[in-house]
Design a protein around this motif. Structure first.
Motif, PDB file in Angstrom:
ATOM      1  N   ALA A 245      -2.309 -13.568  32.153  1.00 26.02           N
ATOM      2  CA  ALA A 245      -2.196 -12.935  33.465  1.00 26.02           C
ATOM      3  C   ALA A 245      -1.067 -11.921  33.279  1.00 26.02           C
ATOM      4  CB  ALA A 245      -1.842 -13.956  34.531  1.00 26.02           C
ATOM      5  N   HIS A 246      -1.077 -10.822  34.042  1.00 23.89           N
ATOM      6  CA  HIS A 246      -0.057  -9.823  33.738  1.00 23.89           C
ATOM      7  C   HIS A 246       1.190  -9.940  34.598  1.00 23.89           C
ATOM      8  CE1 HIS A 246      -1.154  -6.856  36.944  1.00 23.89           C
ATOM      9  NE2 HIS A 246      -2.396  -7.178  36.688  1.00 23.89           N
ATOM     10  N   LEU A 247       2.327  -9.740  33.933  1.00 23.48           N
ATOM     11  CA  LEU A 247       3.635  -9.865  34.581  1.00 23.48           C
ATOM     12  C   LEU A 247       3.953  -8.665  35.457  1.00 23.48           C
ATOM     13  CD1 LEU A 247       5.586 -10.949  31.381  1.00 23.48           C
ATOM     14  CD2 LEU A 247       5.362 -12.405  33.413  1.00 23.48           C
TER      15      LEU A 247
ATOM     16  N   GLY B 212      -0.773 -10.865  44.836  1.00 26.81           N
ATOM     17  CA  GLY B 212      -2.135 -11.168  44.386  1.00 26.81           C
ATOM     18  C   GLY B 212      -2.394 -10.615  42.997  1.00 26.81           C
ATOM     19  N   ASP B 213      -1.920  -9.430  42.746  1.00 27.23           N
ATOM     20  CA  ASP B 213      -2.177  -8.686  41.498  1.00 27.23           C
ATOM     21  C   ASP B 213      -0.885  -8.540  40.731  1.00 27.23           C
ATOM     22  OD1 ASP B 213      -3.088  -7.033  39.496  1.00 27.23           O
ATOM     23  OD2 ASP B 213      -3.399  -5.306  40.774  1.00 27.23           O
ATOM     24  N   ASP B 214      -0.512  -9.421  39.864  1.00 25.86           N
ATOM     25  CA  ASP B 214      -1.331 -10.500  39.387  1.00 25.86           C
ATOM     26  C   ASP B 214      -0.510 -11.794  39.385  1.00 25.86           C
ATOM     27  OD1 ASP B 214      -3.502 -11.825  38.221  1.00 25.86           O
ATOM     28  OD2 ASP B 214      -2.961 -11.220  36.205  1.00 25.86           O
ATOM     29  N   THR B 215       0.483 -11.851  40.295  1.00 24.48           N
ATOM     30  CA  THR B 215       1.380 -13.009  40.260  1.00 24.48           C
ATOM     31  C   THR B 215       0.627 -14.303  40.533  1.00 24.48           C
ATOM     32  OG1 THR B 215       2.961 -11.456  41.217  1.00 24.48           O
ATOM     33  CG2 THR B 215       3.706 -13.691  40.900  1.00 24.48           C
TER      34      THR B 215
ATOM     35  N   GLY C 189       2.797  -4.699  30.865  1.00 21.41           N
ATOM     36  CA  GLY C 189       2.155  -3.403  30.659  1.00 21.41           C
ATOM     37  C   GLY C 189       0.692  -3.260  30.992  1.00 21.41           C
ATOM     38  N   GLU C 190       0.189  -3.967  32.021  1.00 18.88           N
ATOM     39  CA  GLU C 190      -1.227  -3.778  32.366  1.00 18.88           C
ATOM     40  C   GLU C 190      -1.422  -2.544  33.226  1.00 18.88           C
ATOM     41  OE1 GLU C 190      -5.065  -3.987  34.386  1.00 18.88           O
ATOM     42  OE2 GLU C 190      -3.135  -4.073  35.381  1.00 18.88           O
ATOM     43  N   GLU C 191      -0.497  -2.348  34.163  1.00 22.68           N
ATOM     44  CA  GLU C 191      -0.713  -1.323  35.189  1.00 22.68           C
ATOM     45  C   GLU C 191      -0.367   0.082  34.688  1.00 22.68           C
ATOM     46  OE1 GLU C 191      -2.126  -2.025  37.912  1.00 22.68           O
ATOM     47  OE2 GLU C 191      -1.626  -4.075  38.529  1.00 22.68           O
ATOM     48  N   GLY C 192      -1.111   1.055  35.198  1.00 23.91           N
ATOM     49  CA  GLY C 192      -0.809   2.484  35.070  1.00 23.91           C
ATOM     50  C   GLY C 192      -0.347   2.908  33.695  1.00 23.91           C
TER      51      GLY C 192
ATOM     52  N   VAL D  59      -6.827 -13.566  33.677  1.00 22.57           N
ATOM     53  CA  VAL D  59      -7.043 -14.033  35.042  1.00 22.57           C
ATOM     54  C   VAL D  59      -6.468 -12.974  35.970  1.00 22.57           C
ATOM     55  CG1 VAL D  59      -6.604 -15.871  36.702  1.00 22.57           C
ATOM     56  CG2 VAL D  59      -6.986 -16.430  34.298  1.00 22.57           C
ATOM     57  N   ASP D  60      -7.324 -12.091  36.414  1.00 19.09           N
ATOM     58  CA  ASP D  60      -6.884 -10.908  37.143  1.00 19.09           C
ATOM     59  C   ASP D  60      -8.126 -10.360  37.839  1.00 19.09           C
ATOM     60  OD1 ASP D  60      -5.441  -8.695  37.987  1.00 19.09           O
ATOM     61  OD2 ASP D  60      -5.511  -7.659  36.052  1.00 19.09           O
ATOM     62  N   GLY D  61      -8.028 -10.098  39.124  1.00 20.45           N
ATOM     63  CA  GLY D  61      -9.198  -9.562  39.814  1.00 20.45           C
ATOM     64  C   GLY D  61      -9.264 -10.059  41.227  1.00 20.45           C
TER      65      GLY D  61
END
Ligand code: ZN
Length: 433
Positions: A119-121, A146-149, A180-183, A209-211
């Motif tokens: 899951a992304h930090l 929610g995204d993504d805590t 580093g998932e976002e942008g 686990v993200d969505g």
């Protein structure tokens, strides 16, 4: 004839089920058997009971983690807290790797390859954003919750439940809170994991686990390539230097050329000019203007094609401007800087892992909706490693992601039901030989 016989057979099964009241499972593939055995197993049932028993802990950890800001490239504090929690739930070899991912290992009994579950930090919010969680009834509201805590907190609940219930998986599972998932993070956490990390050749399946909803399985990786294009020239007075080449006209021409590109609808290709900037005053020919361009496709080939077309049209626009006007004080030039690149691809729905996912979801009367999106799964998918993204909650239980109004619902009975589905999916993927 064969079809008729088959239909007759199915019809008699339906009749039987109507009479006996038992639901019919027409096919019994190896995947179905594995899914049914898992869901009926005492250990799995005990893990679901543990979700229910420890639910407040999940809520508390969700709030705790949400309130640690984790903007892109500044996830460290949250990574440290997460590593501590991974240790606390009993994982082995817990560490923060060279890129900043927090990870820990769950030992399987053997018989299946290593599964990585992440899951992304990071969140999209700058450091100064107020991330205090506000609670109204069962709704928790805060940027990033929610995204993504929620995914991060869910993974902790999973490990705790599996430990409490003495669940045994075939494969080892590497649990990860990645950066580093976002942008502009540009998937740097998973890129490191599959590119340079000591784990890179060991991970044979990957789930993030993200969505937004647990019936969407993102198995199609939407690829993108992004540029900042900077057009430069000598500049000059709008009246006095009139007739000299202008970077603004060159860039305008490039935008016009881009806007006229005809791209396929299937596989879909998109392009966008998202940010425009430059110039210093209304009565000056600018010496510098720039634009940020995003191009996407699920097809690696189409992505390469539009990437090449874009580079060519920028060159053309520059050449045309230098030909159309005087270049007494210097020519127009353009510089392309790649500011993002996410590879594309797909995990086939008939691959063993996704067949297993579909079979496991079937035991919950759910049918996967195969989705296309850009997630951490892009990296393994592009390398041919079976991977997908899924949510830990059902569709109406989270919303407004990437906004200050972001919320998630923690009503216990629905959440536990959603957790049990996601847990079954994770275990069954870890058990897939
Ligand atoms: Zn996300």
């Amino acid at each position: 004839m064969i079809i008729n016989t088959n239909l007759m057979f199915r019809f008699s099964l339906i009749l039987f089920s109507l009479v006996s009241g038992t639901p019919v499972r027409a096919a019994t593939s190896a995947e179905d058997t594995r899914a049914q055995q898992l869901v009926a197993s005492p250990a799995y049932q005990a893990a679901v009971a543990a979700f229910d028993r420890d639910f407040e802990r999940f809520v508390n950890e969700l709030i705790f983690l949400t309130e640690i800001p984790a903007p892109p490239f500044a996830e460290q504090k949250r990574a440290e807290a997460y590593a501590r929690l991974l240790r606390e739930v009993g994982l082995e070899n817990v560490e923060i790797d060279a890129e900043g991912n927090a990870l820990g290992l769950w030992r399987g009994r053997g018989g299946a390859p290593l599964l990585a579950v992440a899951a992304h930090l990071d969140t999209v919010f700058p450091a100064e954003t107020n991330v205090t969680v506000k609670r109204v009834g069962t709704t928790l509201r805060a940027p990033g919750i929610g995204d993504d805590t929620r995914g991060l907190a869910f993974l902790l609940a999973v490990v705790r439940a599996m430990k409490a219930a003495n669940v045994q998986t075939a494969g080892d599972i590497l649990f990860i809170g990645n950066v580093g998932e976002e942008g502009l993070g540009d998937l740097r956490g998973t890129r490191y994991l599959f590119g340079r990390s000591p784990w890179k050749d060991k991970i044979k399946r990957f789930v993030t686990v993200d969505g937004r909803s647990n019936d969407l399985i993102v198995n199609n990786a939407l690829g993108s390539v992004r540029y900042k294009a900077t057009f430069k020239g000598p500049g000059g007075h709008s009246w006095g230097a009139f007739g000299q080449a202008s970077p603004a006209f060159a860039m305008g021409n490039a935008i016009a050329k881009l806007s006229n590109l005809v791209v396929p609808k299937k596989p879909k290709v998109s392009y966008n000019v998202g940010v425009l900037s430059g110039g210093t005053s209304v009565n000056s020919i600018p010496f510098e203007v720039s634009m940020e361009v995003d191009m996407r496709s699920v097809s690696p080939e189409e992505l390469r094609k539009i990437d090449a077309q874009f580079k060519r049209l920028v060159e053309e626009a520059v050449a045309e401007e230098n030909a159309a006007r005087a270049t007494t004080f210097g020519k127009i030039s353009a510089e392309l800087k790649k500011i993002g690149e996410r590879p594309s691809g797909a995990t086939p729905t008939d691959s063993p892992v996704l067949k297993q996912v579909a079979a496991t979801m079937k035991t919950f009367d759910k049918v996967p909706v195969w989705e296309t999106s850009s997630t951490d799964a892009n990296i393994p998918i592009s390398l041919g490693i079976p991977a997908f993204a899924m949510a830990s909650q059902s569709g109406t239980k989270s919303g407004r992601s990437h906004s200050l109004d972001e919320w998630t619902d923690v009503e216990k009975s629905t959440a536990v039901k959603d957790f049990s589905l996601a847990l079954a999916v994770l275990i069954s993927v870890a058990d897939t030989p």
